[in-house]
Design an enzyme around this catalytic site. Sequence first.
Site, mmCIF file in Angstrom:
data_model
loop_
_atom_site.group_PDB
_atom_site.id
_atom_site.type_symbol
_atom_site.label_atom_id
_atom_site.label_comp_id
_atom_site.label_asym_id
_atom_site.label_seq_id
_atom_site.Cartn_x
_atom_site.Cartn_y
_atom_site.Cartn_z
ATOM 1 N N LYS A 227 0.861 -1.188 0.000
ATOM 2 C CA LYS A 227 0.000 0.000 0.000
ATOM 3 C C LYS A 227 0.886 1.223 0.000
ATOM 4 C CE LYS A 227 -4.461 0.950 0.113
ATOM 5 N NZ LYS A 227 -5.602 0.144 -0.363
HETATM 6 P P1 NAD Z 1 -12.923 7.679 -3.084
HETATM 7 O O1 NAD Z 1 -11.908 8.707 -2.850
HETATM 8 O O2 NAD Z 1 -13.433 7.463 -4.455
HETATM 9 O O3 NAD Z 1 -14.191 7.921 -2.135
HETATM 10 C C1 NAD Z 1 -14.112 8.090 -0.752
HETATM 11 C C2 NAD Z 1 -15.451 8.629 -0.288
HETATM 12 O O4 NAD Z 1 -15.491 8.649 1.127
HETATM 13 C C3 NAD Z 1 -15.722 10.067 -0.740
HETATM 14 O O5 NAD Z 1 -17.081 10.157 -1.129
HETATM 15 C C4 NAD Z 1 -15.481 10.890 0.526
HETATM 16 O O6 NAD Z 1 -16.218 12.084 0.523
HETATM 17 C C5 NAD Z 1 -15.985 9.920 1.551
HETATM 18 N N1 NAD Z 1 -15.519 10.172 2.892
HETATM 19 C C6 NAD Z 1 -14.278 10.539 3.317
HETATM 20 N N2 NAD Z 1 -14.274 10.685 4.632
HETATM 21 C C7 NAD Z 1 -15.513 10.384 5.064
HETATM 22 C C8 NAD Z 1 -16.147 10.328 6.317
HETATM 23 N N3 NAD Z 1 -15.476 10.613 7.432
HETATM 24 N N4 NAD Z 1 -17.430 9.971 6.354
HETATM 25 C C9 NAD Z 1 -18.122 9.675 5.241
HETATM 26 N N5 NAD Z 1 -17.590 9.704 4.037
HETATM 27 C C10 NAD Z 1 -16.303 10.059 3.952
HETATM 28 O O7 NAD Z 1 -12.299 6.312 -2.484
HETATM 29 P P2 NAD Z 1 -12.711 4.811 -2.791
HETATM 30 O O8 NAD Z 1 -11.748 4.278 -3.762
HETATM 31 O O9 NAD Z 1 -14.180 4.701 -3.028
HETATM 32 O O10 NAD Z 1 -12.339 4.143 -1.382
HETATM 33 C C11 NAD Z 1 -13.265 4.072 -0.307
HETATM 34 C C12 NAD Z 1 -12.895 2.896 0.572
HETATM 35 O O11 NAD Z 1 -12.899 1.708 -0.224
HETATM 36 C C13 NAD Z 1 -11.498 2.972 1.199
HETATM 37 O O12 NAD Z 1 -11.521 2.337 2.455
HETATM 38 C C14 NAD Z 1 -10.655 2.164 0.235
HETATM 39 O O13 NAD Z 1 -9.467 1.675 0.817
HETATM 40 C C15 NAD Z 1 -11.652 1.066 -0.095
HETATM 41 N N6 NAD Z 1 -11.329 0.320 -1.302
HETATM 42 C C16 NAD Z 1 -11.277 0.935 -2.522
HETATM 43 C C17 NAD Z 1 -10.952 0.182 -3.643
HETATM 44 C C18 NAD Z 1 -10.909 0.772 -5.026
HETATM 45 O O14 NAD Z 1 -10.733 -0.004 -5.965
HETATM 46 N N7 NAD Z 1 -11.082 2.055 -5.214
HETATM 47 C C19 NAD Z 1 -10.697 -1.183 -3.509
HETATM 48 C C20 NAD Z 1 -10.785 -1.785 -2.266
HETATM 49 C C21 NAD Z 1 -11.123 -1.017 -1.169
#
Ligand code: NAD
Length: 421
Positions: free
Chosen positions: A111
Amino acid sequence: MTTEQTAASINPWQVAQQQFDLAAGRLSLDPGLRRVLREPRRELTVHFPVKMDDGSVQVFTGYRVQHNVGRGPAKGGIRYHQDVTLDEVKALAMWMTWKCAVVAIPYGGGKGGVIVDPKKLSLKELEALTRRFTTEIEVLIGPERDIPAPDVNTNAQVMAWMMDTYSMHQGYTVPGVVTGKPISLGGSEGRTEATARGAVYCIVEAADHLGIDLGRSRVAVQGFGNAGSIAASLIRDEGSSVVAVSDSTGGIHRPTGLDVDRVIAWKKEHGTVQGFPGSTDVTNADVLEVDCDILIPAALENQITARNAGSIKARVIAEAANGPTTPDADEILHERGVFLIPDILCNAGGVTVSYFEWVQDLNRDHWSETIVNAKLKEIMVRAFDETYRIARQEEVNMRMAAYLLAVQRVADATSMRGLYP
Ligand code: NAD
């Protein structure tokens, strides 16, 4: 961990090690192996300069951590966020190791992250930061060694800049160095939706096992970015009604259901979900506790803690986010009979399609979205079923079952390789 701790004060690395210790104890893992798997293999910290639009030079701090590379190259996203810490990146890297093992794809866990609020940067500054950070972590990354991908606040454009920077230094195009790229640069069909799609495949399986009718289910989603907004659309397509969503600015609630497409358009236009016509503004904390059947945390770590676990109404929690639930909260939820699909299983669709992208890149191939989704479904359903079987056999919750499966796979691979020298 005590109930007095707030979400921000809970150290994700301690959570990750605690989760590992519980599984290692139950597996009676060899003490030496346990010591090895409890720590990351490599941790790189970089402080690097970026020329800002106003002519000043700012120094940013970033990290790349490889937790384990026993089963294959390190794999894991790059996060841009003002609250990134080395301990958070270490936790996320360890979770990637277990995640890749749960879905049985040949990767280890890695990561990366940069301490930055990218919303405060211009596009030019964001590109400069990305290119310099890529250069700094080039001692670790490479298509056979360590392959980054998007995470919070990074996307296909950021991956394109990373791939271009690495390729410029090699002197030829290396698409396989990152995944989550635009389709025009060797990205995979279905990658953008993969994390959410994998989570929804898990929810469908869970609903089937638990006798829940998705057509009559109400869903709340915390986080409305890549994982959250697409999960909301896909679960709506299963016939469920999405009653609450939130982003970093707050949440909205409509007990009779939100029009997900219109909320997505609203957020695009206004930069927030709040104020959506016909809904009530609520806090982020409220979204977790609204009356619903399924809760999808899709934001950041430590959102469900001992403080609020007792107030959650959902019968199923599907962890699209990494690390949203603390071990204390896990216990409370399990005692209350809440069925939790753990992050290392639930959001593994993202890394699975990243793996497909890498395979396509290495083979100079391109698969249709139908093929990608069919292969993804097969892997997610198999991983869910294997985890569910262990949960039943061992009489443990789904998180422990997923850890037993994953840690055993990594432990077997590590002990078969033996200890060098
Ligand atoms: P992203 O940046 O696209 O979206 C994150 C979202 O979370 C945004 O809408 C933001 O406004 C919101 N957010 C941030 N802080 C917040 C809070 N305190 N309360 C509520 N909402 C909040 O990111 P993403 O890629 O969708 O990632 C989100 C989660 O999914 C993370 O934990 C990430 O590690 C996990 N994840 C993502 C992927 C991927 O392929 N993108 C894969 C596996 C896991």
